[in-house]
Design an enzyme around this catalytic site. Structure first.
Site, PDB file in Angstrom:
ATOM      1  N   PRO A  38       0.800  -1.234  -0.055  1.00  0.00           N
ATOM      2  CA  PRO A  38       0.194   0.135  -0.063  1.00  0.00           C
ATOM      3  C   PRO A  38       0.859   1.242  -0.054  1.00  0.00           C
ATOM      4  CG  PRO A  38      -0.597  -1.449   1.757  1.00  0.00           C
ATOM      5  CD  PRO A  38       0.665  -2.147   1.209  1.00  0.00           C
ATOM      6  N   ASP A  55     -10.228   0.269 -25.378  1.00  0.00           N
ATOM      7  CA  ASP A  55     -10.523   0.081 -24.037  1.00  0.00           C
ATOM      8  C   ASP A  55     -10.451   1.446 -23.081  1.00  0.00           C
ATOM      9  OD1 ASP A  55     -11.056  -2.374 -23.586  1.00  0.00           O
ATOM     10  OD2 ASP A  55      -9.057  -3.079 -22.955  1.00  0.00           O
TER      11      ASP A  55
HETATM   12 CL1  6GU Z   1      -0.086  -3.963  -3.699  1.00  0.00          CL
HETATM   13  N1  6GU Z   1      -0.596  -4.686  -1.568  1.00  0.00           N
HETATM   14  C1  6GU Z   1      -1.209  -4.904  -0.256  1.00  0.00           C
HETATM   15  N2  6GU Z   1      -0.680  -5.939   0.775  1.00  0.00           N
HETATM   16  N3  6GU Z   1      -2.336  -3.962   0.030  1.00  0.00           N
HETATM   17  C2  6GU Z   1      -2.440  -3.240  -0.893  1.00  0.00           C
HETATM   18  C3  6GU Z   1      -1.789  -3.002  -2.027  1.00  0.00           C
HETATM   19  C4  6GU Z   1      -0.917  -3.896  -2.456  1.00  0.00           C
HETATM   20  N4  6GU Z   1      -2.341  -2.146  -2.861  1.00  0.00           N
HETATM   21  C5  6GU Z   1      -3.361  -1.265  -1.854  1.00  0.00           C
HETATM   22  N5  6GU Z   1      -3.452  -2.282  -0.820  1.00  0.00           N
END
Ligand code: 6GU
Length: 256
Positions: free
Chosen positions: A89, A169
């Site tokens: 995240p 798209d």
């Molecule tokens: Cl890429 N990984 C995780 N664990 N949580 C996320 C994410 C990625 N993208 C948004 N939330």
């Protein structure tokens, strides 16, 4: 294109590779996707991949050694990857342009985290890209890795049967897609727009371009600000703005 996904849940990846566009691309040899079990890169009897965080606190952190050994092994077995992606995240937000960029690489490795996180030395010294798929927390990187794989695979030549389909798209021209309809022309009194039944190809194309602009204007005005519009589209945009002002709605706020 080679896509190597390192995870403690390889079955989660493998199950999703059984159907759909990615499955077909694998069968045709255009995509070479492999799921690697992180535990196979441990050296202790219990195949431990995590440990408690230095400094204390809740949860567990993925140890650096198995992840680094996995990347080294993949490099030896499959060649040096063009990117080593860490889905988290905290990463840069994944988007259309990023999918296109990655699709031009011939080999990508994705390291899926679990628990509270990954030892940061993996990010600092091994990963080349840290990517987030949106502003929410997933319990692991696997779903994000699959999202990235799907979006990237669509731009690998021959993966999507009809290249014109990818070009139409959403986001290809910076706008959302226009609405689509099929038979029946009338269903429960709900009618398909007349112009689509006219057989007038030029009129259909104009309608679609205008609808793409309208849908984007109404739902994602933030995209309009960045889209490259031609003279005709700028004229339509003026009309849409005038219509909105007549309806007394004023200026809408961006979503983000
Ligand atoms: Cl890429 N990984 C995780 N664990 N949580 C996320 C994410 C990625 N993208 C948004 N939330």
């Amino acid at each position: 294109m080679k896509f190597d996904i390192v995870t403690i849940f390889p079955r989660m990846i493998e199950a999703s590779l059984e159907d759909g566009v990615v499955a077909r691309a694998r069968a045709s040899g255009r995509l070479d996707v492999r799921a690697w079990d992180l535990r196979e890169f441990t050296t202790d009897r219990h195949k431990v991949v995590d440990d408690s965080p230095f400094g204390g606190g809740p949860g567990m952190v993925l140890k650096p050694e198995p992840l680094v050994r996995a990347v080294e092994h993949i490099g030896e077995a499959r060649g040096r990857p063009g990117a080593v992606i860490l889905p988290t995240p905290q990463g840069r937000r994944f988007c259309h342009d990023e999918a296109v960029r990655l699709s031009r690489l011939s080999h990508v490795v994705v390291l899926c985290g679990r628990y509270e996180g990954i030892d940061d030395r993996v990010r600092a010294h091994v990963a080349t890209d840290e990517i987030s798929i949106g502003d929410y927390v997933l319990s692991g990187g696997e779903l994000a890795a699959l999202v990235i794989l799907d979006a990237v695979a669509r731009f690998v030549p021959g993966v999507v049967g009809d290249d014109a389909s990818v070009e139409g798209d959403s986001f290809v021209r910076g706008l959302l897609d226009h609405p689509h309809y099929t038979r029946p022309a009338e269903f429960r009194g709900w009618c398909v727009p007349e112009v689509l039944l006219s057989g007038h190809h030029g009129a259909v194309e104009t309608w679609r371009r205008r609808e793409a602009l309208r849908v984007t204007f109404e739902r994602r005005p933030d995209l309009i600000d960045r889209a490259v519009l031609d003279a005709e589209q700028r004229r339509w945009l003026e009309e849409l703005i005038a219509e909105r002002e007549k309806a007394g709605k004023g200026v809408e706020h961006d979503r983000d």
